[in-house]
Design an enzyme around this catalytic site. Sequence first.
Site, PDB file in Angstrom:
ATOM      1  N   GLY B  40       0.847  -1.191   0.000  1.00  0.00           N
ATOM      2  CA  GLY B  40       0.000   0.000   0.000  1.00  0.00           C
ATOM      3  C   GLY B  40       0.881   1.238   0.000  1.00  0.00           C
ATOM      4  O   GLY B  40       1.878   1.310   0.722  1.00  0.00           O
ATOM      5  N   LEU B  43      -0.761   7.496   2.357  1.00  0.00           N
ATOM      6  CA  LEU B  43       0.058   8.324   3.242  1.00  0.00           C
ATOM      7  C   LEU B  43       0.969   7.479   4.117  1.00  0.00           C
ATOM      8  O   LEU B  43       2.160   7.748   4.231  1.00  0.00           O
ATOM      9  CB  LEU B  43      -0.843   9.192   4.115  1.00  0.00           C
ATOM     10  CG  LEU B  43      -1.485  10.369   3.390  1.00  0.00           C
ATOM     11  CD1 LEU B  43      -2.439  11.084   4.320  1.00  0.00           C
ATOM     12  CD2 LEU B  43      -0.430  11.329   2.880  1.00  0.00           C
ATOM     13  N   ALA B  44       0.414   6.443   4.757  1.00  0.00           N
ATOM     14  CA  ALA B  44       1.218   5.634   5.668  1.00  0.00           C
ATOM     15  C   ALA B  44       2.284   4.861   4.897  1.00  0.00           C
ATOM     16  O   ALA B  44       3.460   4.863   5.271  1.00  0.00           O
ATOM     17  CB  ALA B  44       0.323   4.685   6.460  1.00  0.00           C
ATOM     18  N   GLY B  45       1.890   4.211   3.822  1.00  0.00           N
ATOM     19  CA  GLY B  45       2.815   3.354   3.085  1.00  0.00           C
ATOM     20  C   GLY B  45       3.935   4.134   2.400  1.00  0.00           C
ATOM     21  O   GLY B  45       5.118   3.781   2.516  1.00  0.00           O
ATOM     22  N   ARG B 330     -20.201  14.096  13.987  1.00  0.00           N
ATOM     23  CA  ARG B 330     -20.630  13.296  12.836  1.00  0.00           C
ATOM     24  C   ARG B 330     -21.588  12.164  13.216  1.00  0.00           C
ATOM     25  O   ARG B 330     -22.590  11.930  12.547  1.00  0.00           O
ATOM     26  CB  ARG B 330     -19.401  12.684  12.155  1.00  0.00           C
ATOM     27  CG  ARG B 330     -18.560  13.708  11.437  1.00  0.00           C
ATOM     28  CD  ARG B 330     -17.315  13.096  10.837  1.00  0.00           C
ATOM     29  NE  ARG B 330     -16.554  14.124  10.128  1.00  0.00           N
ATOM     30  CZ  ARG B 330     -15.399  13.908   9.506  1.00  0.00           C
ATOM     31  NH1 ARG B 330     -14.857  12.706   9.496  1.00  0.00           N
ATOM     32  NH2 ARG B 330     -14.774  14.881   8.880  1.00  0.00           N
ATOM     33  N   GLU B 425      -4.899   3.686   8.258  1.00  0.00           N
ATOM     34  CA  GLU B 425      -6.278   3.250   8.504  1.00  0.00           C
ATOM     35  C   GLU B 425      -6.368   1.736   8.690  1.00  0.00           C
ATOM     36  O   GLU B 425      -7.313   1.239   9.317  1.00  0.00           O
ATOM     37  CB  GLU B 425      -7.190   3.703   7.345  1.00  0.00           C
ATOM     38  CG  GLU B 425      -8.682   3.523   7.641  1.00  0.00           C
ATOM     39  CD  GLU B 425      -9.592   3.969   6.488  1.00  0.00           C
ATOM     40  OE1 GLU B 425      -9.085   4.594   5.531  1.00  0.00           O
ATOM     41  OE2 GLU B 425     -10.812   3.701   6.549  1.00  0.00           O
ATOM     42  N   ARG B 435     -13.622   8.837  14.761  1.00  0.00           N
ATOM     43  CA  ARG B 435     -12.473   9.648  14.393  1.00  0.00           C
ATOM     44  C   ARG B 435     -12.901  11.100  14.188  1.00  0.00           C
ATOM     45  O   ARG B 435     -13.925  11.364  13.573  1.00  0.00           O
ATOM     46  CB  ARG B 435     -11.832   9.125  13.102  1.00  0.00           C
ATOM     47  CG  ARG B 435     -10.629   9.923  12.655  1.00  0.00           C
ATOM     48  CD  ARG B 435      -9.999   9.365  11.402  1.00  0.00           C
ATOM     49  NE  ARG B 435     -10.867   9.439  10.235  1.00  0.00           N
ATOM     50  CZ  ARG B 435     -11.126  10.563   9.563  1.00  0.00           C
ATOM     51  NH1 ARG B 435     -10.614  11.711   9.940  1.00  0.00           N
ATOM     52  NH2 ARG B 435     -11.921  10.526   8.512  1.00  0.00           N
ATOM     53  N   LEU B 441      -5.214  11.972   8.223  1.00  0.00           N
ATOM     54  CA  LEU B 441      -3.954  12.301   7.543  1.00  0.00           C
ATOM     55  C   LEU B 441      -2.828  12.351   8.570  1.00  0.00           C
ATOM     56  O   LEU B 441      -1.717  11.877   8.339  1.00  0.00           O
ATOM     57  CB  LEU B 441      -4.078  13.646   6.821  1.00  0.00           C
ATOM     58  CG  LEU B 441      -5.219  13.752   5.799  1.00  0.00           C
ATOM     59  CD1 LEU B 441      -5.182  15.109   5.105  1.00  0.00           C
ATOM     60  CD2 LEU B 441      -5.130  12.654   4.763  1.00  0.00           C
TER      61      LEU B 441
END
Lengths: 248, 639
Positions: B40, B43-45, B330, B425, B435, B441
């Site tokens: 993946g 952003l994280a990967g 939310r 995620e 969340r 992010l």
Amino acid sequence: MSTMTINLKIWRQKNTEAKGEFQVYKLNDVNEHMSFLEMLDVLNENLIKEGKDPVEFDYDCREGICGSCNLVVNGRAHGPKRLTAVCQLHMRTYSDGDTIVIEPPRAAAFPVIKDLVVDRSAFDRIIEAGGYVSVKTGAAPEANLIPVQEEVANQAFDYATCIGCGACVAACPNSSASLFTASKLAHLNRLPQGKPEREKRTVAMVQQMEAEGFGDCSNYAECEAVCPVGISISSIAEMRKNYLKAIF
Amino acid sequence: MKLDPKVPSGPLETKWSNYLRDVKLVSPNNKRKHKIIVVGTGLAGASAAASLAELGYNVQTFCITDSARRAHSIAAQGGINAAKNYQNDGDSVWRLFYDTIKGGDYRSRESNVYRLAENSNQIIDQAVAQGVPFGRDYGGLLDNRSFGGAQVSRTFYSRGQTGQQLLLGAYQAMMRMVHAGKIESYVRHEMLDLVVIDGKARGIITRDLVDGSINKWEADAVILCTGGYGNVFYLSTNAKNSNVTAAWRCHKRGAAFANPCFVQIHPTCIPVSGDYQSKLTLMSESLRNDGRVWVPRDPEDSRPPNEIPEEDRYYYLEERYPSFGNLVPRDVASRNAKLVTDDGMGVGDSGLAVYLDFRDAIKRDGKDAIKAKYGNLFDMYENITDDNPYEVPMRIFPAVHYTMGGLWVDYNLMSNIPGLFVAGEANFSDHGANRLGASALMQGLSDGYFIIPYTVGDYIAGEELPKVSKDHEAFDEAAKDSQEQLDKLLNVKGDKTVIEFHRELGKIMWDKVGISRSKEGLEQAIEEIRSLREEFWQNVRVPGDANYYNKYLEFAARVADYFELAELMALDALDRDESCGCHLRDEFQTEEGEAIRNDEKYAYVSAWEFLDVNGKLETKLHKEDLNFEFVELKQRSYK
């Protein structure tokens, strides 16, 4: 809610080596609120039920931001609506009985993988050549240490919004990737963080673009006309200026 | 199965710095002897891959899209939180930590959330240095905006495209290391299995989505950054190709799956218009600053909205929550939209929508002011619906948006399988049961830039990792399993398409495992999921072959995994006899419909173990107790 019948003429090609051809399909009960890609989903559901091969095409976010979709519709990259990626085009743009021709973006540097799916890895290699600021994780100074004029930051942002779809290449009579390459250069080169590598970056990316087999720019400006995010061709002028400065 | 969260001892403020002080290091000469797989490239990967490669490790990245830059992080709109306190409004690491843990309704680990808040400022520094064009003020300094769940202004943004700009920054950092020869990037590759040897994650199996080949890859550690599983609901705001397959296959190899029922349902999305609908589009939460939410009081009222007089309009959020009004969080906004539509007051052709009306804001501030604030969103809405929101109220409805649940990880972001790390995620770690906006992010980049590079090093330095060969039987077995599953799907040759099955599964999930859940509904859902799953394996029709590009085969394998995950989500929701965050059980609410949390019994992480009992799906629940040493648990109230 009105429905319509749409005639489709779609490029089918089994693989990169195979010779492709147009095939004709008729789709009834097309709802005006469907997106263009949902219309193709419906066509595929019908084809699968009939035991035929569905049409392959690239897509992911369907919100106009990931840049996966890149269909050429009636000769125009992303279809008739300005500043709109084809995933955000809706069938209400069309009328009952219309014929729609759908092709992949055609360029030597974008070989067809299957049907409407092409290989755009050349774009990755252009970025790889220099489309970044050389800063390691952890080496960054405090974010507010270097102020950036609001106007410069906004311009950089405008160029940075390129989604990398390749519509610019598809629309260019020379199959040039100048708008794609120049947008990244215009984003990074004007920021104080990107300035130290400006010349090196410009030369590396331009030369990679040529090595990938994209054509040169002849100022047709077709790229700007089809760009779904409205990247300006002034970036190309800037790229050329910086390139000439760097090599002489 | 033993779940040790490995939280360092000591005061909250020094846990991470003490960890860093004592972390085991790998010398530069040795780093280049190790190979790390990152699956993946969101952003994280992308941030993890770039950072590990900069350190000297040999990294291989895999993504299903045709470029690492297209991961769905790119679609995030609003912004990213950080505790810079540039506004001088009293923000601090503690406050960001507190807002986040409270926003998650006290179902996350204090230590992880505090570290997230600590890392937030460095993320902004890093992104700016990469050339991420954040919004700035006239003086050229960074600007902030406000977001829900906080009383300070701490959200950094790049207009409505913050995710895009942060992802491109991480992608470019990653491509820089591809250029340096430290990353091999494989695109259009889907992970189908995890290879576990001697109890450790030692590699993965992928399918090349272009030529269909099944490939084996060995490594010293595997980092999974494959995003969330919202598409189990069929319709969601996720990208069409977002899926749970990589995470689910790890679960089936022994990784615990935590809090699967915690799903965020975003209140303001464009409603479904017909059966052909393929995905849902989010309209930013910021619209609720000026839009008023209402439905006609009389369910029979069929007048156009503009002809309905004030006294016949039910501004249900303003009436029920006078102090927060349209700006309730939310989960509360989503639940109330469902309540009024269940009572027949919904609007539009389907009856599954409510109005978000800007009439009064336009009257008060003028059309130009509203246009300046929301112009691009109004255009997007008009483009999709063909309605002009300056003239008629928007129609909106909640949609699945983000999954807080995911693979269980310890403080090191390592799963219970040594060597398998999970970031972004895809893990369950930081958001508890809900969340807050602009936190996804932050978490993806905190994990990738500033946690994984240390914790993976600590693992590699401390473990015996003998060289493994791709000829090892574990690789052969996993590769064979992957191929057989694909062949099995192709050989069913039934009558119903994958999309039809997925749509039906999504409906069960939305109706019974969605905004509100009940014991009875969940039990029914489990039965329905099981029987639909059985039908799927007997009657699905997958076109084409396995040996070339075949999108519907990819979908079929992913839907097969959703069928299993769906059941686990329902089981998890059934176990949790309380309402917390996004998880609302009908049985556990006050007379006014407010959530009743049960901290005494349910202040734990549900971590599910997969047990394959003679081919039948079985699961076992393990509990990680959440101990709150530093914050006091309070009931949230928005009245």
